[in-house]
Design a protein around this motif. Structure first.
Motif, PDB file in Angstrom:
ATOM      1  N   THR A  46      46.813 -12.067 -47.744  1.00  0.00           N
ATOM      2  CA  THR A  46      47.599 -10.954 -47.189  1.00  0.00           C
ATOM      3  C   THR A  46      46.454  -9.996 -46.986  1.00  0.00           C
ATOM      4  OG1 THR A  46      49.443 -11.070 -48.440  1.00  0.00           O
ATOM      5  CG2 THR A  46      49.054  -8.982 -47.502  1.00  0.00           C
ATOM      6  N   ASP A  47      46.444  -9.019 -45.877  1.00  0.00           N
ATOM      7  CA  ASP A  47      45.243  -8.103 -45.527  1.00  0.00           C
ATOM      8  C   ASP A  47      45.901  -6.710 -45.995  1.00  0.00           C
ATOM      9  OD1 ASP A  47      43.226  -9.791 -44.555  1.00  0.00           O
ATOM     10  OD2 ASP A  47      44.381 -10.087 -42.898  1.00  0.00           O
ATOM     11  N   PHE A  48      45.255  -5.816 -46.442  1.00  0.00           N
ATOM     12  CA  PHE A  48      45.676  -4.655 -46.672  1.00  0.00           C
ATOM     13  C   PHE A  48      45.100  -3.466 -45.762  1.00  0.00           C
ATOM     14  CE2 PHE A  48      46.524  -7.136 -50.515  1.00  0.00           C
ATOM     15  CZ  PHE A  48      47.704  -7.013 -50.826  1.00  0.00           C
ATOM     16  N   ILE A  49      45.973  -2.935 -45.009  1.00  0.00           N
ATOM     17  CA  ILE A  49      45.119  -2.262 -43.798  1.00  0.00           C
ATOM     18  C   ILE A  49      45.583  -0.692 -44.024  1.00  0.00           C
ATOM     19  CG2 ILE A  49      45.146  -2.006 -41.376  1.00  0.00           C
ATOM     20  CD1 ILE A  49      45.904  -5.028 -41.231  1.00  0.00           C
ATOM     21  N   PRO A  50      44.452   0.066 -44.042  1.00  0.00           N
ATOM     22  CA  PRO A  50      44.555   1.511 -44.087  1.00  0.00           C
ATOM     23  C   PRO A  50      45.138   1.985 -42.903  1.00  0.00           C
ATOM     24  CG  PRO A  50      42.418   1.050 -44.216  1.00  0.00           C
ATOM     25  CD  PRO A  50      43.118  -0.453 -44.269  1.00  0.00           C
ATOM     26  N   CYS A  51      46.167   2.803 -42.756  1.00  0.00           N
ATOM     27  CA  CYS A  51      46.491   3.434 -41.525  1.00  0.00           C
ATOM     28  C   CYS A  51      46.736   5.035 -41.653  1.00  0.00           C
ATOM     29  CB  CYS A  51      48.073   2.937 -41.227  1.00  0.00           C
ATOM     30  SG  CYS A  51      47.894   1.250 -40.913  1.00  0.00           S
ATOM     31  N   VAL A  52      46.736   5.725 -40.582  1.00  0.00           N
ATOM     32  CA  VAL A  52      46.592   7.275 -40.709  1.00  0.00           C
ATOM     33  C   VAL A  52      47.509   7.796 -39.624  1.00  0.00           C
ATOM     34  CG1 VAL A  52      45.349   9.632 -40.603  1.00  0.00           C
ATOM     35  CG2 VAL A  52      44.263   7.469 -41.479  1.00  0.00           C
ATOM     36  N   THR A  53      48.703   8.366 -39.897  1.00  0.00           N
ATOM     37  CA  THR A  53      49.326   9.300 -38.887  1.00  0.00           C
ATOM     38  C   THR A  53      49.120  10.671 -39.024  1.00  0.00           C
ATOM     39  OG1 THR A  53      51.456   9.545 -40.472  1.00  0.00           O
ATOM     40  CG2 THR A  53      50.904   7.328 -39.076  1.00  0.00           C
ATOM     41  N   LYS A  78      39.789   2.946 -35.858  1.00  0.00           N
ATOM     42  CA  LYS A  78      38.592   3.571 -36.000  1.00  0.00           C
ATOM     43  C   LYS A  78      37.705   3.372 -37.256  1.00  0.00           C
ATOM     44  CE  LYS A  78      37.784   8.610 -36.797  1.00  0.00           C
ATOM     45  NZ  LYS A  78      38.181   9.782 -37.565  1.00  0.00           N
ATOM     46  N   SER A  79      36.412   3.457 -36.866  1.00  0.00           N
ATOM     47  CA  SER A  79      35.456   3.215 -37.721  1.00  0.00           C
ATOM     48  C   SER A  79      34.946   4.198 -38.433  1.00  0.00           C
ATOM     49  CB  SER A  79      34.348   2.263 -37.022  1.00  0.00           C
ATOM     50  OG  SER A  79      33.300   1.847 -37.950  1.00  0.00           O
ATOM     51  N   ASN A  80      34.722   4.498 -39.656  1.00  0.00           N
ATOM     52  CA  ASN A  80      33.856   5.525 -40.352  1.00  0.00           C
ATOM     53  C   ASN A  80      32.893   4.794 -41.085  1.00  0.00           C
ATOM     54  OD1 ASN A  80      35.464   7.595 -39.623  1.00  0.00           O
ATOM     55  ND2 ASN A  80      37.207   7.282 -41.231  1.00  0.00           N
ATOM     56  N   GLY A  81      31.913   4.578 -40.395  1.00  0.00           N
ATOM     57  CA  GLY A  81      30.945   3.842 -41.354  1.00  0.00           C
ATOM     58  C   GLY A  81      31.274   2.311 -41.331  1.00  0.00           C
ATOM     59  N   ASN A  82      31.371   2.065 -42.862  1.00  0.00           N
ATOM     60  CA  ASN A  82      31.754   0.704 -43.168  1.00  0.00           C
ATOM     61  C   ASN A  82      33.089   0.447 -43.339  1.00  0.00           C
ATOM     62  OD1 ASN A  82      29.106  -0.215 -43.203  1.00  0.00           O
ATOM     63  ND2 ASN A  82      28.627   0.249 -45.417  1.00  0.00           N
ATOM     64  N   ILE A  83      34.091   1.618 -43.389  1.00  0.00           N
ATOM     65  CA  ILE A  83      35.314   1.530 -43.209  1.00  0.00           C
ATOM     66  C   ILE A  83      36.197   1.454 -42.028  1.00  0.00           C
ATOM     67  CG2 ILE A  83      37.587   2.770 -44.316  1.00  0.00           C
ATOM     68  CD1 ILE A  83      35.287   4.182 -46.155  1.00  0.00           C
ATOM     69  N   LEU A  84      37.030   0.525 -42.009  1.00  0.00           N
ATOM     70  CA  LEU A  84      37.919   0.697 -40.800  1.00  0.00           C
ATOM     71  C   LEU A  84      39.481   0.908 -41.072  1.00  0.00           C
ATOM     72  CD1 LEU A  84      37.143  -2.834 -39.103  1.00  0.00           C
ATOM     73  CD2 LEU A  84      36.318  -0.678 -38.519  1.00  0.00           C
ATOM     74  N   GLU A  85      40.031   1.970 -40.304  1.00  0.00           N
ATOM     75  CA  GLU A  85      41.432   2.283 -40.253  1.00  0.00           C
ATOM     76  C   GLU A  85      42.045   2.250 -39.093  1.00  0.00           C
ATOM     77  OE1 GLU A  85      41.201   6.165 -42.358  1.00  0.00           O
ATOM     78  OE2 GLU A  85      40.498   7.176 -40.541  1.00  0.00           O
ATOM     79  N   VAL A  86      43.444   2.262 -39.229  1.00  0.00           N
ATOM     80  CA  VAL A  86      44.006   2.239 -37.885  1.00  0.00           C
ATOM     81  C   VAL A  86      44.999   3.734 -37.684  1.00  0.00           C
ATOM     82  CG1 VAL A  86      46.222   1.445 -36.700  1.00  0.00           C
ATOM     83  CG2 VAL A  86      44.684  -0.322 -38.084  1.00  0.00           C
ATOM     84  N   ILE A  87      44.454   4.218 -36.540  1.00  0.00           N
ATOM     85  CA  ILE A  87      45.024   5.594 -36.343  1.00  0.00           C
ATOM     86  C   ILE A  87      46.368   4.993 -35.640  1.00  0.00           C
ATOM     87  CG2 ILE A  87      44.758   7.677 -34.978  1.00  0.00           C
ATOM     88  CD1 ILE A  87      42.541   7.268 -37.313  1.00  0.00           C
ATOM     89  N   ALA A  88      47.602   5.355 -36.285  1.00  0.00           N
ATOM     90  CA  ALA A  88      48.772   4.983 -35.633  1.00  0.00           C
ATOM     91  C   ALA A  88      49.264   6.196 -34.775  1.00  0.00           C
ATOM     92  CB  ALA A  88      49.794   5.014 -36.829  1.00  0.00           C
TER      93      ALA A  88
END
Length: 101
Positions: A46-53, A78-88
């Motif tokens: 399972t992948d745990f994916i950070p998302c932002v709304t 969106k990439s913040n350096g070494n961190i990827l997150e999904v902008i929902a």
């Protein structure tokens, strides 16, 4: 060029909302998205994916979603350096029924 992603997964924890300068509201969630194939040990990972709304979507996500709910998300990575997150940009509430507390 295209930066678009679609995810379907379950909320790992309760949505967290914060107010930013200027009144913008941000909701942070993490989706657990199972892979569709087994690893070398015969197990599904399972992948745990950070998302932002943001703003109205953030408010709705906080109000109507709880840990374990199934969500569909359409957004961009969106990439913040070494961190990827999904902008929902769009959140679909896939769990049937209302919020049970």
């Amino acid at each position: 060029m295209l930066n678009q992603t679609v995810l379907v997964g379950r909320l790992v924890k309760e949505p967290k909302i914060e107010s930013m300068e200027g009144g913008q509201r941000v909701c942070y969630i993490t989706l657990a998205v199972p892979r569709s194939w087994k690893n070398a040990n015969g197990e599904y990972e399972t992948d745990f994916i950070p998302c932002v709304t943001f703003n109205n979507t953030a408010d709705s996500t906080k109000e109507y979603c709880k840990k374990g709910d199934l969500l569909g998300i359409k957004g961009r990575i969106k990439s913040n350096g070494n961190i990827l997150e999904v902008i929902a940009e769009k959140v679909s509430f896939l769990t049937q029924g209302g919020r049970n507390e």
